[in-house]
Design an enzyme around this catalytic site. Structure first.
Site, PDB file in Angstrom:
ATOM      1  N   TYR A  86     -20.946 -32.837  -4.145  1.00  0.00           N
ATOM      2  CA  TYR A  86     -20.261 -31.657  -3.127  1.00  0.00           C
ATOM      3  C   TYR A  86     -21.521 -31.392  -2.024  1.00  0.00           C
ATOM      4  O   TYR A  86     -21.140 -31.230  -0.704  1.00  0.00           O
ATOM      5  CB  TYR A  86     -20.089 -30.481  -3.949  1.00  0.00           C
ATOM      6  CG  TYR A  86     -19.390 -29.298  -3.239  1.00  0.00           C
ATOM      7  CD1 TYR A  86     -18.173 -29.106  -3.123  1.00  0.00           C
ATOM      8  CD2 TYR A  86     -20.245 -28.167  -3.007  1.00  0.00           C
ATOM      9  CE1 TYR A  86     -17.589 -28.131  -2.261  1.00  0.00           C
ATOM     10  CE2 TYR A  86     -19.700 -27.041  -2.350  1.00  0.00           C
ATOM     11  CZ  TYR A  86     -18.464 -26.956  -2.037  1.00  0.00           C
ATOM     12  OH  TYR A  86     -17.877 -25.691  -1.516  1.00  0.00           O
TER      13      TYR A  86
ATOM     14  N   LYS B 230     -20.851 -31.753   1.835  1.00  0.00           N
ATOM     15  CA  LYS B 230     -20.826 -30.470   2.683  1.00  0.00           C
ATOM     16  C   LYS B 230     -22.021 -30.891   3.872  1.00  0.00           C
ATOM     17  O   LYS B 230     -21.753 -30.353   4.985  1.00  0.00           O
ATOM     18  CB  LYS B 230     -21.193 -29.265   2.064  1.00  0.00           C
ATOM     19  CG  LYS B 230     -19.972 -28.904   1.197  1.00  0.00           C
ATOM     20  CD  LYS B 230     -18.807 -28.977   2.009  1.00  0.00           C
ATOM     21  CE  LYS B 230     -17.704 -27.957   1.187  1.00  0.00           C
ATOM     22  NZ  LYS B 230     -16.186 -27.927   2.094  1.00  0.00           N
TER      23      LYS B 230
ATOM     24  N   GLY C 268      -5.459 -26.811   2.798  1.00  0.00           N
ATOM     25  CA  GLY C 268      -5.910 -26.175   1.696  1.00  0.00           C
ATOM     26  C   GLY C 268      -5.606 -24.670   1.691  1.00  0.00           C
ATOM     27  O   GLY C 268      -6.362 -23.658   1.459  1.00  0.00           O
TER      28      GLY C 268
ATOM     29  N   VAL D 264      -4.732 -34.430   2.018  1.00  0.00           N
ATOM     30  CA  VAL D 264      -5.555 -34.847   3.011  1.00  0.00           C
ATOM     31  C   VAL D 264      -6.300 -36.239   3.108  1.00  0.00           C
ATOM     32  O   VAL D 264      -6.784 -36.655   4.203  1.00  0.00           O
ATOM     33  CB  VAL D 264      -6.709 -33.580   3.655  1.00  0.00           C
ATOM     34  CG1 VAL D 264      -5.982 -32.245   3.719  1.00  0.00           C
ATOM     35  CG2 VAL D 264      -7.633 -33.463   2.225  1.00  0.00           C
TER      36      VAL D 264
END
Ligand code: NAP
Length: 250
Positions: free
Chosen positions: A151, A155, A10, A61
């Protein structure tokens, strides 16, 4: 660090781009990988123009074949990659009742599957070299954030992944840590402002009011922390989650 090779995923913009430039100025040869090929080529050119060594390639990825091929290419072009920054990330925010399963899968694929595939490919070089550093980009959202069920789960998952890899890879001289940023001004947070229908300036101003150091973060704040975690002297710091958020987080 002249012979050490770092991979940043990224790396086209935002935090990844800043980390790539910082590691180059720390003396690492840097491989910049991203979906946006032109942007990583530009980043690599900047490093080479400054006297460093760099390589750029297009990479998703979450694609196992691509990951294995590109990591092998990095080893060929720059040498064995022993530093990995798992930074690639996306948002697909929505309240649970409106979140689609493809929003869920997309976020899991980039953050969790991506970090897994990259780490698996790179550990082969790290364990052979007997030295390595992995830094995973978590987030304060790991502690829970409205509209981010996907998300926040990814995380928080990265924090468990970080601690487990630290346990498994420590005896090979490899440390594994996570950085959990708070609000950092990048295109990711600019897109959040747009989605909320407010200006980016107003979003940053509002966020800064809730941050003890009274400002939002910059990509360089995160690059500075990454630079420490991959340094020689940080060899006894492993399995940690460092909140870089301008104040304490639970
Ligand atoms: P950003 O500006 O959106 O940059 C993310 C980069 O990742 C983009 O260049 C993007 O490429 C790339 N990317 C997305 N999917 C990819 C894939 N499948 N394979 C390879 N590259 C991919 O985000 P940022 O703000 O710099 O965030 C970087 C990391 O920090 C992310 O993991 C993010 O979750 C985390 N973080 C950010 C903040 C914040 O406030 N900004 C806070 C906490 C954590 P394209 O867009 O070109 O497709």
């Amino acid at each position: 660090m002249a012979d050490r090779v770092a991979i940043v995923t990224g790396a086209a913009r935002g935090i990844g781009a800043a980390v790539a430039q910082r590691l180059a100025s720390d003396g690492f040869a840097v491989a910049l990988l991203d979906l946006d090929e032109q942007a990583v080529r530009d980043g690599a050119e900047k490093i080479v123009a400054g006297g460093g060594r760099a390589f750029a390639a297009k990479l998703d990825v979450s694609d196992e074949e691509q990951v294995n091929a590109v990591v092998a290419q990095v080893a060929e072009q720059l040498g064995a990659p022993t530093v990995l920054i798992n930074n690639a990330g996306i948002l697909r925010d929505n309240l649970l009742f409106k979140m689609t399963s493809s929003d869920w899968d997309a976020v899991m694929n980039v953050h969790l599957r991506g970090a897994f595939l990259m780490s698996k490919a790179v550990q082969a070089y790290q364990t052979k070299e007997g030295w390595g550093r992995i830094v995973n980009l978590s987030s304060t959202s790991a502690l829970g954030n409205r509209g981010q069920a996907n998300y926040s789960a990814a995380k928080a998952g990265l924090q468990g992944f970080t601690k487990t890899l630290a346990i498994e890879l420590g005896k090979f001289g490899v440390t594994v840590n996570a950085i959990a940023p708070g609000f950092i001004a990048t295109e990711m947070t600019a897109a959040t402002a747009e989605r909320m229908g407010i200006s980016f300036e107003d979003l940053k101003k509002g966020a800064a009011q809730a941050i003890p150091v009274a400002r939002v973060g910059t990509p360089e704040d995160i690059a500075h922390t990454a630079s420490f975690l991959v340094s020689e002297g940080a060899g006894f710091v492993s399995g940690q989650v460092i909140y870089v958020a301008g104040g304490p987080k639970d």
